[in-house]
Enzyme design. Structure first.
Site, PDB file in Angstrom:
ATOM      1  N   GLY A  11     -17.498  -1.158  -0.558  1.00  0.00           N
ATOM      2  CA  GLY A  11     -16.794   0.118  -0.768  1.00  0.00           C
ATOM      3  C   GLY A  11     -17.509   1.309  -0.143  1.00  0.00           C
ATOM      4  CD  GLU A  15     -13.624  -1.405   1.352  1.00  0.00           C
ATOM      5  OE1 GLU A  15     -12.453  -1.743   1.538  1.00  0.00           O
ATOM      6  OE2 GLU A  15     -14.240  -1.674   0.307  1.00  0.00           O
ATOM      7  CD  GLU A  17     -16.076  -6.010   0.588  1.00  0.00           C
ATOM      8  OE1 GLU A  17     -16.318  -6.564   1.687  1.00  0.00           O
ATOM      9  OE2 GLU A  17     -15.970  -4.773   0.460  1.00  0.00           O
TER      10      GLU A  17
END
Ligand code: COA
Length: 263
Positions: free
Chosen positions: A114, A117, A137
């Site tokens: 994240g 991201e 992930e």
């Protein structure tokens, strides 16, 4: 002005310059659900400030920008909870992207999951030479969910996005720069100074034109070339409704520096 939250810090560093810092250095700034909520709140504070000109986004400490979503919250998470978490993270990404001012990710270490991201949801990334990027992930039996698979693909192409998401391989700042993920790499000790210099430059540009440039590059990605060019010319014409356009042209003709007001 400094607003204190539990897990983040939102502060103003000079006129129109906001610095947003994820402040959980002991957890390498991992994104708990609360942290994600606070980020959403802080971004809305910046959005509401008509004097805001630029947002820098970074992580506290010397080791990490953001080492991903907080893995503790994955244990026992239901599919419904996972969906909520994904949409909350995507919401933060979208709000960074749609903010009408330049947003720069200042990546000072690990930008994983994240973290990578949200960095990609910023307008561009500058990084320290010890920064590391990955979408790991897959190693947890899951996948990106804060928009990362799609933003990574748009930045580095499908094949490289496939490789990075399917292997979880960690890349260093130099490779990230070669791939087009990072615009500039600086020595770790110089990163924040360079970020502040960049912010000062951006803060002096014409705000309305900045907003339009950001919009056409953002929205244009998902349009046909001809529709995007139409949007470009429409926004260009709207620049001519602003006092800043008159000031910019006059300042050039009078051989002086323009002072823009955002009107
Ligand atoms: N979620 C929750 N806690 C995290 C975290 C995350 N994503 N990343 C790091 N932490 C915590 C560690 O558990 C550790 O906590 P502890 O001191 O209570 O044990 C602390 O942050 C320091 O991390 P540590 O693993 O000891 O540092 P390291 O230098 O050995 O390794 C990393 C650094 C980033 C390689 C490693 O922490 C890691 O792989 N993190 C997970 C990254 C990830 O998979 N992110 C995507 C999640 S979807």
């Amino acid at each position: 002005m400094t607003t204190q939250y539990q897990n983040i810090i939102l502060e103003q560093r000079g006129e129109g310059i906001y610095l947003l810092t994820v402040n959980r250095p002991r957890q390498l700034n991992a994104l708990s659900a609360d942290t994600i909520c606070e980020l959403a709140e802080a971004i809305s504070v910046v959005k509401a400030d008509k004097q805001a000109r630029v947002l820098l986004f970074t992580g506290a400490g010397e080791k990490a920008f953001i080492a991903g979503a907080d893995i503790n919250q994955f244990k026992g998470l239901s599919p419904l909870g996972a969906r909520e978490l994904g949409y909350a993270g995507q919401g933060v990404g979208s709000s960074l992207e749609s903010l009408g001012i330049p947003v720069v990710a200042v990546v000072n270490g690990f930008a994983l999951g994240g973290g990578c991201e949200l960095a990609m949801a910023c307008d561009w990334i500058i990084a320290s030479d010890n920064a590391k990027f990955s979408q790991p992930e897959i190693n947890l039996g899951i996948m990106p969910a804060f928009g990362g698979s799609q933003r990574l693909m748009r930045l580095v192409g499908k094949a490289m996005a496939m490789e990075l998401c399917l292997t979880g391989r960690m890349i260093d700042a130099e490779e990230a720069k070669q791939l087009g993920l990072v615009n500039h790499v600086y020595a770790a000790t110089d990163l924040m100074g360079e970020a502040m210099k960049l912010a000062a430059t951006l803060a002096q540009k014409a705000p309305v034109a900045s907003k339009f440039i950001k919009k056409v590059l953002q929205d244009g990605q998902n349009m046909s070339l001809s529709d995007a060019c139409t949007l470009e010319v429409e926004l260009f014409s709207q620049c001519f409704t602003t006092a800043d356009q008159e000031e910019g042209v006059l300042a050039f003709l009078e051989k002086r520096k323009a002072t823009f007001k955002g009107i």
